[in-house]
Design a protein around this motif. Structure first.
Motif, PDB file in Angstrom:
ATOM      1  N   PRO A  21       4.697   6.790  -8.911  1.00 49.38           N
ATOM      2  CA  PRO A  21       3.756   7.255 -10.057  1.00 49.38           C
ATOM      3  C   PRO A  21       2.907   6.043 -10.716  1.00 49.38           C
ATOM      4  CG  PRO A  21       5.894   8.165 -10.011  1.00 49.38           C
ATOM      5  CD  PRO A  21       5.829   7.028  -8.972  1.00 49.38           C
ATOM      6  N   HIS A  22       1.708   6.393 -10.747  1.00 46.07           N
ATOM      7  CA  HIS A  22       0.648   5.327 -11.390  1.00 46.07           C
ATOM      8  C   HIS A  22       0.366   5.777 -12.837  1.00 46.07           C
ATOM      9  CE1 HIS A  22      -2.500   2.882 -11.816  1.00 46.07           C
ATOM     10  NE2 HIS A  22      -2.063   1.980 -10.582  1.00 46.07           N
ATOM     11  N   PRO A  23       0.290   4.816 -13.717  1.00 46.80           N
ATOM     12  CA  PRO A  23       0.212   5.201 -15.047  1.00 46.80           C
ATOM     13  C   PRO A  23      -1.443   5.614 -15.196  1.00 46.80           C
ATOM     14  CG  PRO A  23       0.395   2.850 -14.955  1.00 46.80           C
ATOM     15  CD  PRO A  23       0.728   3.705 -13.657  1.00 46.80           C
ATOM     16  N   MET A  24      -2.480   5.128 -14.465  1.00 47.74           N
ATOM     17  CA  MET A  24      -3.908   5.405 -14.321  1.00 47.74           C
ATOM     18  C   MET A  24      -4.061   6.809 -13.734  1.00 47.74           C
ATOM     19  SD  MET A  24      -5.836   2.031 -14.076  1.00 47.74           S
ATOM     20  CE  MET A  24      -7.593   2.619 -14.354  1.00 47.74           C
ATOM     21  N   LEU A  25      -2.996   7.353 -13.212  1.00 49.75           N
ATOM     22  CA  LEU A  25      -3.160   8.710 -12.514  1.00 49.75           C
ATOM     23  C   LEU A  25      -2.299   9.776 -13.350  1.00 49.75           C
ATOM     24  CD1 LEU A  25      -3.103   7.612  -8.779  1.00 49.75           C
ATOM     25  CD2 LEU A  25      -5.012   8.259 -10.119  1.00 49.75           C
ATOM     26  N   LYS A  26      -1.916   9.481 -14.632  1.00 49.82           N
ATOM     27  CA  LYS A  26      -1.059  10.412 -15.605  1.00 49.82           C
ATOM     28  C   LYS A  26       0.180  10.369 -15.025  1.00 49.82           C
ATOM     29  CE  LYS A  26      -5.274  12.754 -16.946  1.00 49.82           C
ATOM     30  NZ  LYS A  26      -5.976  14.220 -16.958  1.00 49.82           N
ATOM     31  N   SER A  27       0.778   9.343 -14.485  1.00 44.97           N
ATOM     32  CA  SER A  27       2.017   9.032 -13.821  1.00 44.97           C
ATOM     33  C   SER A  27       2.392  10.021 -12.381  1.00 44.97           C
ATOM     34  CB  SER A  27       3.329   9.377 -14.740  1.00 44.97           C
ATOM     35  OG  SER A  27       3.087   8.478 -15.775  1.00 44.97           O
ATOM     36  N   VAL A  82      -3.984  12.910  -3.122  1.00 49.42           N
ATOM     37  CA  VAL A  82      -4.901  13.165  -2.060  1.00 49.42           C
ATOM     38  C   VAL A  82      -4.586  14.258  -1.415  1.00 49.42           C
ATOM     39  CG1 VAL A  82      -5.346  11.875   0.203  1.00 49.42           C
ATOM     40  CG2 VAL A  82      -5.230  10.620  -1.816  1.00 49.42           C
ATOM     41  N   ASN A  83      -3.303  14.636  -1.110  1.00 44.67           N
ATOM     42  CA  ASN A  83      -2.876  15.931  -0.561  1.00 44.67           C
ATOM     43  C   ASN A  83      -3.504  17.245  -1.288  1.00 44.67           C
ATOM     44  OD1 ASN A  83      -1.801  14.444   1.629  1.00 44.67           O
ATOM     45  ND2 ASN A  83       0.269  14.425   0.398  1.00 44.67           N
ATOM     46  N   THR A  91       0.659  -1.300  -0.060  1.00 39.58           N
ATOM     47  CA  THR A  91       0.095  -0.028   0.012  1.00 39.58           C
ATOM     48  C   THR A  91       0.720   1.197   0.062  1.00 39.58           C
ATOM     49  OG1 THR A  91      -2.056  -1.145   1.112  1.00 39.58           O
ATOM     50  CG2 THR A  91      -1.774   1.293   1.254  1.00 39.58           C
ATOM     51  N   ARG A  92       1.748   1.499   0.798  1.00 35.60           N
ATOM     52  CA  ARG A  92       2.744   2.223   1.024  1.00 35.60           C
ATOM     53  C   ARG A  92       3.623   2.737  -0.323  1.00 35.60           C
ATOM     54  NH1 ARG A  92       7.738   3.972   1.153  1.00 35.60           N
ATOM     55  NH2 ARG A  92       8.524   1.791   1.065  1.00 35.60           N
ATOM     56  N   LEU A  93       3.910   1.658  -1.008  1.00 36.27           N
ATOM     57  CA  LEU A  93       4.587   1.450  -2.441  1.00 36.27           C
ATOM     58  C   LEU A  93       3.620   2.301  -3.306  1.00 36.27           C
ATOM     59  CD1 LEU A  93       6.598  -1.734  -2.619  1.00 36.27           C
ATOM     60  CD2 LEU A  93       7.530   0.783  -2.348  1.00 36.27           C
ATOM     61  N   TRP A  94       2.407   1.718  -3.563  1.00 36.81           N
ATOM     62  CA  TRP A  94       1.114   1.955  -4.339  1.00 36.81           C
ATOM     63  C   TRP A  94       0.707   3.609  -4.332  1.00 36.81           C
ATOM     64  CZ3 TRP A  94      -3.446   4.114  -5.202  1.00 36.81           C
ATOM     65  CH2 TRP A  94      -4.345   3.855  -6.140  1.00 36.81           C
ATOM     66  N   LEU A  95       1.028   4.062  -2.931  1.00 33.05           N
ATOM     67  CA  LEU A  95       0.596   5.408  -2.853  1.00 33.05           C
ATOM     68  C   LEU A  95       1.816   6.241  -3.219  1.00 33.05           C
ATOM     69  CD1 LEU A  95      -1.011   5.272   0.769  1.00 33.05           C
ATOM     70  CD2 LEU A  95      -2.094   5.917  -1.401  1.00 33.05           C
ATOM     71  N   HIS A  96       3.055   5.951  -2.923  1.00 33.24           N
ATOM     72  CA  HIS A  96       4.077   6.731  -3.372  1.00 33.24           C
ATOM     73  C   HIS A  96       4.751   6.546  -4.661  1.00 33.24           C
ATOM     74  CE1 HIS A  96       4.172   8.613   0.862  1.00 33.24           C
ATOM     75  NE2 HIS A  96       3.752   7.505   1.016  1.00 33.24           N
ATOM     76  N   ARG A 140       1.789  10.555  -8.334  1.00 26.93           N
ATOM     77  CA  ARG A 140       1.517   9.641  -7.136  1.00 26.93           C
ATOM     78  C   ARG A 140       0.390  10.028  -6.539  1.00 26.93           C
ATOM     79  NH1 ARG A 140       5.162  11.018  -3.270  1.00 26.93           N
ATOM     80  NH2 ARG A 140       4.914  13.243  -3.717  1.00 26.93           N
ATOM     81  N   ALA A 141      -0.382   8.829  -5.912  1.00 28.81           N
ATOM     82  CA  ALA A 141      -1.649   8.983  -5.421  1.00 28.81           C
ATOM     83  C   ALA A 141      -1.779   9.729  -4.244  1.00 28.81           C
ATOM     84  CB  ALA A 141      -2.267   7.435  -5.139  1.00 28.81           C
TER      85      ALA A 141
END
Length: 82
Positions: free
Chosen positions: A48-54, A61-62, A41-46, A56-57
């Motif tokens: 860059p995610h391709p479905m979030l336009k690279s 949120v912040n 979960t920590r890794l997922w949040l921190h 970080r989640a």
């Protein structure tokens, strides 16, 4: 709380916005706990995610963009490849 205390709280960024971000972060972590270990979960949040336009989640949120993060988690929950 004194007037000075309120002024200091506003300057420090505390208050309702900080509480809202904390609550939203907890909600996101709770949703991710169905799929991932705490470390994952920590890794997922921190990361860059391709479905979030690279992006970080956690940064989204912040920034008050939690709905974008939750949409990706909803896709994960529906069985989409994420």
């Amino acid at each position: 709380m004194s007037d000075e205390g309120f002024k200091n709280r506003r300057k420090s960024g505390g208050g309702l916005k900080a509480q809202s971000v904390t609550a939203e972060s907890r909600h996101v972590v709770h949703r991710l706990a169905y799929f991932y270990t705490p470390e994952e979960t920590r890794l997922w949040l921190h990361t860059p995610h391709p479905m979030l336009k690279s992006e970080r989640a956690i940064a989204l949120v912040n920034a008050g963009r939690t709905q974008e993060v939750l949409a990706v988690i909803d896709a994960l929950a529906s069985g989409a490849y994420v």
